[in-house]
Every structure is written in C-alpha cells, then in structure tokens.
Scaffold this active site. Structure first.
Site, PDB file in Angstrom:
ATOM      1  N   LYS A  62       0.845  -1.206   0.000  1.00 23.24           N
ATOM      2  CA  LYS A  62       0.000   0.000   0.000  1.00 23.24           C
ATOM      3  C   LYS A  62       0.875   1.248   0.000  1.00 23.24           C
ATOM      4  O   LYS A  62       0.616   2.204  -0.719  1.00 23.24           O
ATOM      5  CB  LYS A  62      -0.949  -0.019   1.208  1.00 23.24           C
ATOM      6  N   GLN A 115      -4.923  -1.529   9.219  1.00 22.10           N
ATOM      7  CA  GLN A 115      -4.718  -2.847   8.615  1.00 22.10           C
ATOM      8  C   GLN A 115      -5.336  -3.931   9.516  1.00 22.10           C
ATOM      9  O   GLN A 115      -5.059  -3.987  10.705  1.00 22.10           O
ATOM     10  CB  GLN A 115      -3.204  -3.104   8.428  1.00 22.10           C
ATOM     11  N   ASP A 167     -11.306   2.665   3.405  1.00 22.02           N
ATOM     12  CA  ASP A 167     -11.688   1.263   3.201  1.00 22.02           C
ATOM     13  C   ASP A 167     -13.195   1.111   2.968  1.00 22.02           C
ATOM     14  O   ASP A 167     -13.658   0.048   2.560  1.00 22.02           O
ATOM     15  CB  ASP A 167     -11.263   0.410   4.408  1.00 22.02           C
TER      16      ASP A 167
END
Ligand code: NAD
Length: 281
Positions: free
Chosen positions: A52, A96, A119
């Site tokens: 990422k 995460q 997200d």
C-alpha cells in the site's frame, strides 16, 4: 477460449489516472495523504502494508506510517484515530486488519471519520452506498465493477449473481451491481440449489473463500466470471474460488488468480484517497 480480464493492466491504468489527479491537486497546493496504521507485526499484514505504501509513493500520495507494537491498547489506538480524524493534512485513514485479539475491530473501524474512511467499512458509508448517496466504497467490490466495465461489458439489464454475502465483499458487491442497473441475486452458504441460481448468471462474481469450488457445472456458457477468492494450493501456488481450468473454456471472460481482482484492491484504495476531496466539500 475466454477473454482473460487483465487486472494488472487495468489496475495500472487506474493508478496512472490517480497519479495524474494527485499532480493536478499538487499544482493547486493541495497534498493528498493516507495514514496507514498497523498494530503488531503479522507477516502477511506487513506485506499488504508495504504494498500500500509503495502504491502511495507511485501515485504521489504521502503515506503517514504508524507501526504500533502488539501490546497497544484499544484506547491508545482510538486516541491515534481521533487525532488523525482532526488532522487537516491527513485525508485518509486505514487500519490494517486483522487487529490483535484484545482490540475490538468494530469499535476501531467505527471511530474512523466517515470523511476519511478509505476502506469504506464505516456504517455511514455502507448506508450511503445502500441508498445511492456518494461516499467511500469498499475497495475490492469497487475494483470488480471497474474490471467488468473497462473490459467492455455492460452490467445494465444483466442477470448478476454474487456468491458470498460478507460485509467486505458480497454485500457491497450486490449493491454496486444494483447501482449499475443489473438484476442481482445474492447467494450464500444456506442457498438451496446453488447451481440452478448461478447458471442463470450473465455475470457471476464468486467470493466464497473455498479453493476452486466453482467449476463449469455452476456456470452458464458465455458468462463473465469474476473470481475474488485467493488461496495457496498444495503446491504453494495461488488459486481462486473458481476452478479456472474447468470454467475458462465455457466462459465469455474470466479473471485469473493471480492477476485478476487482487491488484484492483490497492488501485481502488489509491482512488479512494481522492474521494475525500468530493465528500468533504
Ligand atoms: P467470508 O468468509 O467473509 O465470506 C464468505 C461467504 O461465502 C459467506 O457469505 C458465505 O455464506 C459464503 N459461502 C461459504 N461457503 C459457501 C458455499 N458452500 N456455497 C455458497 N456460499 C458459501 O469471505 P470474504 O471476506 O467475502 O472473502 C471471500 C474470498 O475473497 C476469500 O477467498 C478471500 O481471501 C478473498 N478476498 C480477496 C480480496 C482481494 O483483494 N482479491 C479481498 C477480500 C477477500
């Protein structure tokens, strides 16, 4: 022979588009930044986080890195999120997953400002998607829509069947296909006569988490088949939820694993880093 939907090429295209927009914003003095939080040192998570950050670097997005020790408390993590929520020079926050067992993931994800929720997991963004309002959309299903459209297939009026109803993939996938005017059926582990339903699909999206479960007997000839699954098989090779060798000869188009849906998730995360500039207006 099916057309192979090239997720690597399409994801590169998307990252290049993001890079261009980031440069346009930079020219106006606006910088784009993403806070990436990892708690503990789970090796798989470290790989995802590294990828990422690499993608951010490619696109010109500043990544703010928070690598916290395994013993971090829920309250400490909440404090960091609250701080980032208020920070003007942070416009995206990513935690995460999975988090260590002593931290409640739902409490953490709900604390992220819906305006910075790259997200797309916050209930406000999930709700916005379900009633057709703008907001952040979960990266993997958003990537599937891009794969279908950019490969030249229309969704409007098509029979779309989604296998799987998870909050991260199956449910938002169904809502996005509906938003594109598909006729959508969602199937899951309690669905009766699964094959009868999946064989109706012009577009079949498979997100079950069972290696190679969907063979040709589940698929209509000429269907577009999107495989979200990702697993390592006995020989340590990657495979999906679809039995590729069996389905490929009868499908109109199919995504490979690796190189199909996988690369799209990070590309859509990069795209989501720009969403702030639309939703925060
Ligand atoms: P999940 O385990 O949360 O959900 C699986 C769903 O499949 C459930 O809704 C369940 O009802 C359904 N299911 C299970 N067995 C079934 C059966 N026999 N028949 C019909 N339905 C059945 O999984 P998830 O998070 O949605 O992920 C699905 C797959 O996609 C996994 O392989 C995961 O690793 C992969 N994934 C890939 C990406 C990516 O970036 N490529 C992102 C997320 C998930």
């Amino acid at each position: 022979m099916a057309k192979i939907i090239d997720g690597k090429a399409i994801s590169s295209q998307i990252k290049d588009e993001v890079k261009e927009k980031v440069a346009e914003l930079a020219a106006k003095g606006i910088s784009v930044s993403l806070a990436v939080i990892q708690v503990g040192a789970d090796p798989a998570s470290s790989v995802y986080v590294r990828n990422k950050k690499k993608a951010c670097e490619y696109c010109g997005i500043k990544s703010l890195s928070y690598e916290l020790p395994e013993e971090t408390t829920e309250e400490e993590l909440l404090d960091l999120i609250r701080k980032l929520n208020k920070m003007d020079d942070c416009n995206g926050i990513l935690v995460q997953l999975p988090l260590p067992k002593h931290i409640n993931e739902e409490i953490i994800l709900d604390e992220i400002s819906p305006l910075k929720d790259v997200d797309g997991f916050h209930p406000m963004n999930v709700g916005a998607l379900s009633i057709g309002k703008p907001g952040y959309v979960s990266c993997t299903p958003a990537g599937v829509i891009e794969l279908i459209k950019r490969s030249g297939y229309t969704i409007e009026g098509k029979e779309c069947v989604v296998i799987g109803r998870s909050n991260i993939v199956g449910k938002p996938m169904a809502l996005l296909l509906l938003r594109e005017n598909g006729t959508v059926t969602v199937t899951h582990s309690r669905t009766k006569n699964l094959k009868e339903v999946t064989k109706r699909a012009d577009i079949l999206v498979v997100a079950i988490g069972k290696p190679r479960m969907i063979d040709a007997s589940y698929v209509k000839e000429g269907a577009v088949v999107i495989d979200v699954g990702i697993h390592r098989n006995e020989d340590n090779k990657l495979c999906g939820d679809v039995d590729y060798d069996s389905v490929e000869p009868i499908a109109e188009a199919i995504t490979p694993v690796p190189g199909g849906v996988g690369p799209m998730t990070i590309a859509m995360l990069m795209k989501n880093c720009l969403t702030y500039f639309d939703v925060a207006k």
